[in-house]
Write a protein that holds these residues in place. Sequence first.
Motif, PDB file in Angstrom:
ATOM      1  N   HIS A  32       0.867  -1.183   0.000  1.00  0.00           N
ATOM      2  CA  HIS A  32       0.000   0.000   0.000  1.00  0.00           C
ATOM      3  C   HIS A  32       0.900   1.227   0.000  1.00  0.00           C
ATOM      4  O   HIS A  32       1.571   1.524   1.000  1.00  0.00           O
ATOM      5  CB  HIS A  32      -0.902   0.009   1.241  1.00  0.00           C
ATOM      6  N   GLU A  53      -4.068   5.426   5.248  1.00  0.00           N
ATOM      7  CA  GLU A  53      -4.388   5.671   3.835  1.00  0.00           C
ATOM      8  C   GLU A  53      -5.763   6.339   3.692  1.00  0.00           C
ATOM      9  O   GLU A  53      -6.176   6.708   2.610  1.00  0.00           O
ATOM     10  CB  GLU A  53      -4.319   4.354   3.045  1.00  0.00           C
ATOM     11  N   TRP A  54      -6.456   6.487   4.830  1.00  0.00           N
ATOM     12  CA  TRP A  54      -7.746   7.189   4.881  1.00  0.00           C
ATOM     13  C   TRP A  54      -7.618   8.562   5.522  1.00  0.00           C
ATOM     14  O   TRP A  54      -8.624   9.216   5.846  1.00  0.00           O
ATOM     15  CB  TRP A  54      -8.770   6.336   5.639  1.00  0.00           C
ATOM     16  N   HIS A 101      -5.206   4.064  -5.039  1.00  0.00           N
ATOM     17  CA  HIS A 101      -6.047   3.856  -3.863  1.00  0.00           C
ATOM     18  C   HIS A 101      -7.191   4.866  -3.905  1.00  0.00           C
ATOM     19  O   HIS A 101      -7.335   5.618  -4.869  1.00  0.00           O
ATOM     20  CB  HIS A 101      -5.216   3.967  -2.576  1.00  0.00           C
ATOM     21  N   TYR A 144      -3.882  -4.042  -7.255  1.00  0.00           N
ATOM     22  CA  TYR A 144      -4.993  -3.518  -6.438  1.00  0.00           C
ATOM     23  C   TYR A 144      -5.515  -2.293  -7.185  1.00  0.00           C
ATOM     24  O   TYR A 144      -4.722  -1.455  -7.637  1.00  0.00           O
ATOM     25  CB  TYR A 144      -4.474  -3.116  -5.056  1.00  0.00           C
ATOM     26  N   TRP A 193      -7.303  -6.938  -8.095  1.00  0.00           N
ATOM     27  CA  TRP A 193      -7.968  -6.994  -6.786  1.00  0.00           C
ATOM     28  C   TRP A 193      -8.698  -5.666  -6.605  1.00  0.00           C
ATOM     29  O   TRP A 193      -8.095  -4.623  -6.337  1.00  0.00           O
ATOM     30  CB  TRP A 193      -6.916  -7.191  -5.687  1.00  0.00           C
ATOM     31  N   ASP A 195     -11.202  -2.854  -5.013  1.00  0.00           N
ATOM     32  CA  ASP A 195     -11.605  -2.366  -3.707  1.00  0.00           C
ATOM     33  C   ASP A 195     -12.488  -1.135  -3.947  1.00  0.00           C
ATOM     34  O   ASP A 195     -12.655  -0.702  -5.093  1.00  0.00           O
ATOM     35  CB  ASP A 195     -10.352  -1.989  -2.894  1.00  0.00           C
ATOM     36  N   GLU A 254     -10.687  -9.675   5.142  1.00  0.00           N
ATOM     37  CA  GLU A 254      -9.738  -8.550   5.308  1.00  0.00           C
ATOM     38  C   GLU A 254      -9.561  -8.320   6.800  1.00  0.00           C
ATOM     39  O   GLU A 254     -10.509  -7.984   7.506  1.00  0.00           O
ATOM     40  CB  GLU A 254     -10.336  -7.317   4.641  1.00  0.00           C
ATOM     41  N   TRP A 282      -2.873   0.085   6.647  1.00  0.00           N
ATOM     42  CA  TRP A 282      -2.407  -0.462   5.368  1.00  0.00           C
ATOM     43  C   TRP A 282      -1.331   0.457   4.806  1.00  0.00           C
ATOM     44  O   TRP A 282      -0.253   0.024   4.445  1.00  0.00           O
ATOM     45  CB  TRP A 282      -3.572  -0.606   4.388  1.00  0.00           C
TER      46      TRP A 282
HETATM   47  C1  LIG Z   1     -11.534  -0.040   3.869  1.00  0.00           C
HETATM   48  C2  LIG Z   1     -10.620  -0.270   3.219  1.00  0.00           C
HETATM   49  C3  LIG Z   1      -9.460  -0.545   2.373  1.00  0.00           C
HETATM   50  N1  LIG Z   1      -9.361  -1.976   2.072  1.00  0.00           N
HETATM   51  C4  LIG Z   1      -8.034  -2.417   2.464  1.00  0.00           C
HETATM   52  C5  LIG Z   1      -7.499  -3.519   1.578  1.00  0.00           C
HETATM   53  C6  LIG Z   1      -7.207  -1.151   2.418  1.00  0.00           C
HETATM   54  O1  LIG Z   1      -6.905  -0.740   1.095  1.00  0.00           O
HETATM   55  C7  LIG Z   1      -8.193  -0.180   3.073  1.00  0.00           C
HETATM   56  O2  LIG Z   1      -7.841   1.170   2.885  1.00  0.00           O
END
Ligand SMILES: C#C[C@@H]1N[C@@H](C)[C@@H](O)[C@H]1O
Length: 437
Positions: A32, A53-54, A101, A144, A193, A195, A254, A282
């Motif tokens: 990530h 990452e959020w 992302h 991803y 993958w 998301d 997850e 992540w």
């Molecule tokens: C919620 C969410 C996302 N799914 C995970 C695999 C990370 O990428 C996270 O930010």
Amino acid sequence: EIPLQYGADRLGKRQDAAMQKFRDNRLGAFIHWGLYAIPGGEWNGKVYKGAAEWLKSWAKISSDEWMKLMDQWNPEKFNAKAWAKMAKQMGVKYVKITTKHHEGFCLWPSKYSKYTVAQTPYKKDILGELVKAYNDEGIDVHFYFSVMDWSHPDWRYDIKSKEDEEAMARFFEFTDNQLRELAERYPTVKDFWFDGTWDASIKKNGWWTAHAEKMLKELLPGVTINSRLRADDYGKRHFDSNGHMMGDYESGYERRLPDPVKDLKVTRWDWEACMTVPENQWGYHKDWSLSYVKTPVEVLERVVHAVSMGGNMVVNFGPQGDGDFRPEEKELAAYIGSWMKKNGECIYGCDYAGFEKQPWGYYTRKGDDVYMVVFNPPYSRHLVVKTPGGTSIKAAQVVGGKEVKVEETARNEFNVDVPSALPDEPFVIKLKIEKKQ
Ligand SMILES: C#C[C@@H]1N[C@@H](C)[C@@H](O)[C@H]1O
């Protein structure tokens, strides 16, 4: 069954070579890496405990403000070959890379967005460098891809008006263009993958999710697609309204795993779990003291747990903004790699053994070989093994090959001795299963 236009395209596991390779790989790593690695969970002097990452979301930062981070994107310690070496030494057979992302920053020079590496001081195609470096080490690359894109003006969480509908139509075209671009620029990619597909705007457009899978499979024969992309005619995700899995493998685990006794249903389909080392980080977060950080043995146990139930496990790494990895992640990769070097035969190409779970650890199986992966050696110094009817067993340690004493204690029940010199790490005993004469 309910008639569906956008439900499961196939019943049962895929049986082709590409899917078998996905399955046999078993151990993967997640990378990530995005703009979020620069602030590392802190904004305007405040450290946010949520997933790094959020951060844009937690700190309520506008896209214009957030994308200014691009001016700082110049990872001077980034070395794709060194990353690939680290993955090789860890023993992972594939790496899943965040191409884009939720923030919308692209690690490749997409011609459909102004938010890419090309518009940063770094300039170069990071994704291309990584794909080549991992492939050169014999490691498969998976992409991803977040469908939800906070930076795109046409992204909608729901569709409540004609305007929303028109915006999402433009958004799906943008997304198709980026997916096609990724497939054409990096044809060695083995998997997508998806998301960011949980919102109503996607659930109301199951047709697009089926189209995206079909488009990628036409562009990249053999490519695998995760269940998380798909929504059926009624917005059901992962499994359609008739309970059939969509995509090629289930990707709902997850940061959690199926119960080894109660959830044996998962052995009926292919599935892949992914996990963070802290409780929920992540992307790179500067302060890992904010939650529990799993030890290398705890990470290893989750890998073995997944394989023991016929699944893959992807262990997450969140590289720093400078392109280097934090010491804890380097140590983790080294530990897992040294263990896999000695014991990897109980992971690669292995599957659910069909033996009754025991408290000492997990079984995995490859053909007639059943492996006992021991995490909790009992005070009795005997590992109880209950075999399916009509079989007897011989046992030997994987490391060193020393025979291990086996004693039948009841019908189809055996005591397998714990090695007298208890190893200082989880150890593996290989069972030869023999039909009783
Ligand atoms: C919620 C969410 C996302 N799914 C995970 C695999 C990370 O990428 C996270 O930010």
